[in-house]
Design a protein around this motif. Sequence first.
Motif, short mmCIF file in Angstrom:
data_model
loop_
_atom_site.label_atom_id
_atom_site.label_comp_id
_atom_site.label_asym_id
_atom_site.label_seq_id
_atom_site.Cartn_x
_atom_site.Cartn_y
_atom_site.Cartn_z
N ARG A 1 0.79 -1.19 0.07
CA ARG A 1 0.03 0.04 0.13
C ARG A 1 0.82 1.22 -0.15
N THR B 1 -4.89 -3.96 -2.23
CA THR B 1 -3.44 -3.14 -1.85
C THR B 1 -3.36 -2.35 -3.43
N GLY C 1 -8.09 -0.81 -4.08
CA GLY C 1 -7.14 -0.69 -3.36
C GLY C 1 -6.82 0.78 -3.15
#
Length: 236
Positions: free
Chosen positions: A67, A97, A235
């Motif tokens: 991330r 992510t 994400g």
Amino acid sequence: MIRVLVADDDQFVRHALPGILQVEGDIHVVAEAADGREAVDRARRFVPDVMLMEARLPRLDGLAAAREIHADLGTRTRVVFLTTHDDDAVVTEAVRTGASGFLLKDTPPADLLRAVRTVASGQCALSPEVTGRVLRALRERVPTPSGEQQARLESLTPRERAVLGMLGTGSSNQEIGREMGVTEATVKGHVTRILIKLGTDNRVKAALLAHRAGLVTSVPPRGQGLPASVRGDLGT
């Protein structure tokens, strides 16, 4: 030359991967990292094209590291999880992510090389064991298209809607071209226009939208090239 960074807490894996990846000369491992924090730091320093990373790392979890890398570097560095952890929660969170791929560590070398090249070209790669369940799990989390999204969908031509439906099955550009009887370059043009019209910058988000719009009738059990549009919306 495709520049790769390897992040894994297993020293054997870190030392073995360069020998596998660099055998054909178009891929070069520029750095390695032994934990999540080091992975983020070295990604910022080297800005690799592709990062192969274990999902579970010390100091900073691989999912959290992904991330941070995605937030800092965007699509300049595309993260692929290469891991032994394939339970649904890890797979789903990996896609959320913003990762471009999810491979198991028993992936054959030839398939690993193909996946790195696929991801470097802007597409996504998943192990066959996880593709179907990722799409099935993620599409349940995506709401029915909003009024604006529905209008964007209606702006697509019939051919573009057909291509979008195939993106939703995880088909690669090459597979779509073969199915439609057109060149891969033609498919790339269609995909580019679809993403512009839908207002998204990746195939995974588009794939999920295709599912919720009813453009996908089935999800194949194999796994290569998860549509880049599904990935992004979940994400980021």
